[in-house]
Design an enzyme around this catalytic site. Sequence first.
Site, mmCIF file in Angstrom:
data_model
loop_
_atom_site.group_PDB
_atom_site.id
_atom_site.type_symbol
_atom_site.label_atom_id
_atom_site.label_comp_id
_atom_site.label_asym_id
_atom_site.label_seq_id
_atom_site.Cartn_x
_atom_site.Cartn_y
_atom_site.Cartn_z
ATOM 1 N N SER A 27 33.054 -60.351 17.365
ATOM 2 C CA SER A 27 33.689 -59.300 18.277
ATOM 3 C C SER A 27 35.278 -59.469 18.202
ATOM 4 C CB SER A 27 33.114 -59.562 19.780
ATOM 5 O OG SER A 27 31.794 -59.074 20.037
ATOM 6 N N LYS A 35 40.907 -58.720 28.179
ATOM 7 C CA LYS A 35 39.305 -58.186 28.097
ATOM 8 C C LYS A 35 38.689 -58.399 29.476
ATOM 9 C CE LYS A 35 35.205 -58.383 25.019
ATOM 10 N NZ LYS A 35 34.800 -59.237 23.683
ATOM 11 N N SER A 69 32.730 -56.209 20.173
ATOM 12 C CA SER A 69 32.795 -55.585 21.490
ATOM 13 C C SER A 69 34.287 -55.718 21.824
ATOM 14 C CB SER A 69 32.000 -56.683 22.222
ATOM 15 O OG SER A 69 32.689 -57.877 22.500
#
Lengths: 95, 495
Positions: B186, B81, B162
């Site tokens: 998330s 990420k 997210s």
Amino acid sequence: MALTDKEVQHIAKLARIRLDGAELSHYAKEINGLLKWIDQLGQVDTTGIAPLSSVSDQLLPWRADVVNDGNQQEAVLKNAPVQNYGCFAVPKVLE
Amino acid sequence: MSANPTHMTLAEARDALAGKKISSVELTQSHLDAIARHNPALNAYVHHTPEIALAQAKASDEKRARGEAVGLLEGIPIGVKDLFCTKGVNSQAASKILTGFKPEYESTVTSNLFAHGAVMLGKTNMDEFAMGSANITSVYGPCVNPWRRSGEPEVKLVPGGSSGGSSAAVAARLGFMATGTDTGGSIRQPAAFTGIVGIKPTYGRCSRWGVVAFASSLDQAGPMTRTVRDAAISLQAMAGHDPKDSTSAIQSVPDFEAVLANGVKGLKIGIPKEYRIDGMSAEIAAAWDKGAAILKAAGAEIVPVSLPHTAYALPTYYIIAPAEASSNLARYDGVRFGLRVSEDGDSLNDMYEKTRAAGFGAEVKRRILIGTYVLSAGYYDAYYKKAQRVRALIAQDFTQAFTQCDVILTPTAPSDAFVIGENQDDPVAMYMNDVFTIPASLAGLPGLALPIGLSKAGLPLGLQLIGRAFDEETVFRAAEAIERGAGFNAAPEGY
């Protein structure tokens, strides 16, 4: 309690974010909507409840007071938008 | 072995590598080819690192050829990420304000993964500073869910947020695992939207050092994978005490994979009545019942539990998280890294204000403003302190519930994946996505999401298991039992 545009402007100033007129009204409306929603917390009886700031129950650790890193000037400055004489450079603060 | 190496599970790939049936370079190249083919439509990877991947894969193959000891993820291609700082590689938290930022250091989690032999394919898309539930606030543009509603192949859906880039990448088989971070849901909500497994471990289990901070008392890193076993292997490789993070727990990391064989016989599974919220769809309720039935059939006992402050978790979170974010994001000021906006004659304050106005997106600005307000003089007690007291009650609810059960079963998200753009102008409606995940975040407890079946529209539905602090083992055992019982093997078409 609803926030006025002027109050939102003050918050934006504290947050160091420049907002112009149209943007300001937009955020004021959204923030007021959210605050109204958040106000439901007033229904919860929290008398005598200690605030919880961290779920971690361990004590903050201490480290030995020794130099364990250093000579990183180049690495620290590597991503600086502007640098001068091996330092971060910012607009003039004093005339 | 499957004809397409990207279709293996992480555990299968590990075994194939160990059995010399495939090399890491071959495995990595097959992923790079798949990324080249599918990523333009998905926008799951936003920084590509094929040179690093192939170099790491080659080094891994050589290490194996020399007969050296191998790591848990030796030679396994993964996505990272964009919130994790990776040395010399763009790490931008999907924000314009960090344009061009290349850290001079490596996050502890990625260091651990690389020490275990993982191969980095690239950085994955996310909501700006991890603020969002749909991966639509990214400076790189939205990420697209590889799943489509049946009969509506043209309608693009969100992959959740997210960690939407990570979930889309893993679901589309563009990596055996991708790292996620979870502040309010998330990891778990995007896992649910893309039919994969994601675990947010106990707060403190994984180091936050080198992870761009959103809300420091909540943020936790965790793995996103296609199976429970893969999640167990990956978490073991990521976790561990780190002296560089003062909230990192001094706890040994158990062998999570080994406990999967233990089953759930005799475990008590709590079903919290407050999670059956008004207007819950029949298919979410049915999926939840199905999960409970599977655990019961596997020998667990189902017990009703109560978490009375559940309804207050969401507003509590939306005070605490923005408050911490407003403080954490104060460091983005145009001085040390990233964007600077300044004109001749500007003061230092002009530069700060213009840089932050230009560098942050609308969602981030709104949260910084809310956070600044609730921390400001005169409102601190009414909002921030109040929220911290309610947070204490929410944590107490769980402590109480865990005197009656060993693990809690709930839905992961209130709906299946929605259309890109939907709910965008209604913050409260968007925040509702995290209604089931936020309570465990506030209490710092481990939460795992896994797929249980498909909705009427043909999209994945997820369940969540919440465990006691540092008891990921029981969470994994229950997850393995549900996975086995559900037999979920659907995959998005065309990948």
